[in-house]
Design a protein around this motif. Structure first.
Motif, PDB file in Angstrom:
ATOM      1  N   ASP A 198       0.824  -1.218   0.000  1.00 16.08           N
ATOM      2  CA  ASP A 198       0.000   0.000   0.000  1.00 16.08           C
ATOM      3  C   ASP A 198       0.854   1.261   0.000  1.00 16.08           C
ATOM      4  O   ASP A 198       0.573   2.215  -0.731  1.00 16.08           O
ATOM      5  CB  ASP A 198      -0.923   0.027   1.211  1.00 16.08           C
ATOM      6  N   ASP A 199       1.902   1.272   0.827  1.00 16.48           N
ATOM      7  CA  ASP A 199       2.772   2.448   0.915  1.00 16.48           C
ATOM      8  C   ASP A 199       3.515   2.691  -0.391  1.00 16.48           C
ATOM      9  O   ASP A 199       3.634   3.837  -0.850  1.00 16.48           O
ATOM     10  CB  ASP A 199       3.781   2.292   2.053  1.00 16.48           C
ATOM     11  N   ALA A 256       0.966   3.869  -3.127  1.00 17.52           N
ATOM     12  CA  ALA A 256       0.558   5.254  -2.873  1.00 17.52           C
ATOM     13  C   ALA A 256       1.666   6.226  -3.262  1.00 17.52           C
ATOM     14  O   ALA A 256       1.405   7.247  -3.910  1.00 17.52           O
ATOM     15  CB  ALA A 256       0.167   5.436  -1.409  1.00 17.52           C
ATOM     16  N   LEU A 268       2.020   6.555  -7.015  1.00 16.73           N
ATOM     17  CA  LEU A 268       0.894   7.271  -7.615  1.00 16.73           C
ATOM     18  C   LEU A 268       0.795   8.704  -7.103  1.00 16.73           C
ATOM     19  O   LEU A 268      -0.093   9.448  -7.531  1.00 16.73           O
ATOM     20  CB  LEU A 268      -0.415   6.528  -7.321  1.00 16.73           C
ATOM     21  N   GLU A 282       0.032   9.670  -4.032  1.00 15.09           N
ATOM     22  CA  GLU A 282      -1.133   9.784  -3.161  1.00 15.09           C
ATOM     23  C   GLU A 282      -0.734   9.548  -1.714  1.00 15.09           C
ATOM     24  O   GLU A 282       0.325   9.012  -1.425  1.00 15.09           O
ATOM     25  CB  GLU A 282      -2.189   8.743  -3.549  1.00 15.09           C
ATOM     26  N   GLU A 283      -1.606   9.917  -0.819  1.00 17.65           N
ATOM     27  CA  GLU A 283      -1.444   9.602   0.594  1.00 17.65           C
ATOM     28  C   GLU A 283      -2.576   8.683   1.007  1.00 17.65           C
ATOM     29  O   GLU A 283      -3.677   8.772   0.475  1.00 17.65           O
ATOM     30  CB  GLU A 283      -1.462  10.874   1.436  1.00 17.65           C
ATOM     31  N   GLY A 284      -2.306   7.808   1.958  1.00 17.54           N
ATOM     32  CA  GLY A 284      -3.352   6.933   2.465  1.00 17.54           C
ATOM     33  C   GLY A 284      -3.570   5.710   1.599  1.00 17.54           C
ATOM     34  O   GLY A 284      -2.688   5.272   0.868  1.00 17.54           O
ATOM     35  N   ASN A 285      -4.775   5.192   1.664  1.00 17.82           N
ATOM     36  CA  ASN A 285      -5.136   3.950   0.993  1.00 17.82           C
ATOM     37  C   ASN A 285      -5.260   4.153  -0.521  1.00 17.82           C
ATOM     38  O   ASN A 285      -6.156   4.851  -0.983  1.00 17.82           O
ATOM     39  CB  ASN A 285      -6.460   3.435   1.563  1.00 17.82           C
ATOM     40  N   PRO A 286      -4.386   3.504  -1.312  1.00 16.42           N
ATOM     41  CA  PRO A 286      -4.460   3.674  -2.761  1.00 16.42           C
ATOM     42  C   PRO A 286      -5.536   2.822  -3.428  1.00 16.42           C
ATOM     43  O   PRO A 286      -5.728   2.899  -4.632  1.00 16.42           O
ATOM     44  CB  PRO A 286      -3.069   3.246  -3.229  1.00 16.42           C
ATOM     45  N   TRP A 287      -6.254   2.016  -2.648  1.00 17.20           N
ATOM     46  CA  TRP A 287      -7.190   1.059  -3.224  1.00 17.20           C
ATOM     47  C   TRP A 287      -8.645   1.516  -3.147  1.00 17.20           C
ATOM     48  O   TRP A 287      -9.557   0.731  -3.396  1.00 17.20           O
ATOM     49  CB  TRP A 287      -7.020  -0.298  -2.536  1.00 17.20           C
ATOM     50  N   THR A 288      -8.901   2.763  -2.853  1.00 22.12           N
ATOM     51  CA  THR A 288     -10.285   3.224  -2.772  1.00 22.12           C
ATOM     52  C   THR A 288     -10.958   3.303  -4.137  1.00 22.12           C
ATOM     53  O   THR A 288     -12.165   3.131  -4.232  1.00 22.12           O
ATOM     54  CB  THR A 288     -10.379   4.599  -2.080  1.00 22.12           C
TER      55      THR A 288
END
Length: 82
Positions: A52-53, A56, A59, A61-67
């Protein structure tokens, strides 16, 4: 063909080869605990990253990349050579 090693972090699954679809960057992944190792790192607990880290960060991004995506959008298994 050799058997992949057991994950040193969780001990529950074997490490499998995956790559990022965007650029083909390869890594080893435990699909049980989502621990990731780059090829140039030692496959031990201290060298483990979390999928996940890494996703993210790649990409931007911060936080959960799977939303808004699933694994198949970002990574794929590397076919066995054999």
């Amino acid at each position: 063909m050799s058997t992949p090693p057991i994950c040193p972090r969780c001990g529950q699954d074997r490490l499998h080869r995956y790559r990022f679809k965007s650029d083909g960057a390869a890594f080893s992944l435990c699909t049980e605990c989502d621990s990731l190792w780059w090829p140039q790192t030692t496959t031990d607990i201290a060298g483990a990253l979390f999928l996940d880290d890494v996703v993210a960060a790649r990409l931007g991004e911060e936080g959960n990349p799977w939303t808004t995506r699933v694994w198949a959008d970002v990574i794929e298994a590397v076919p066995d050579e054999g």
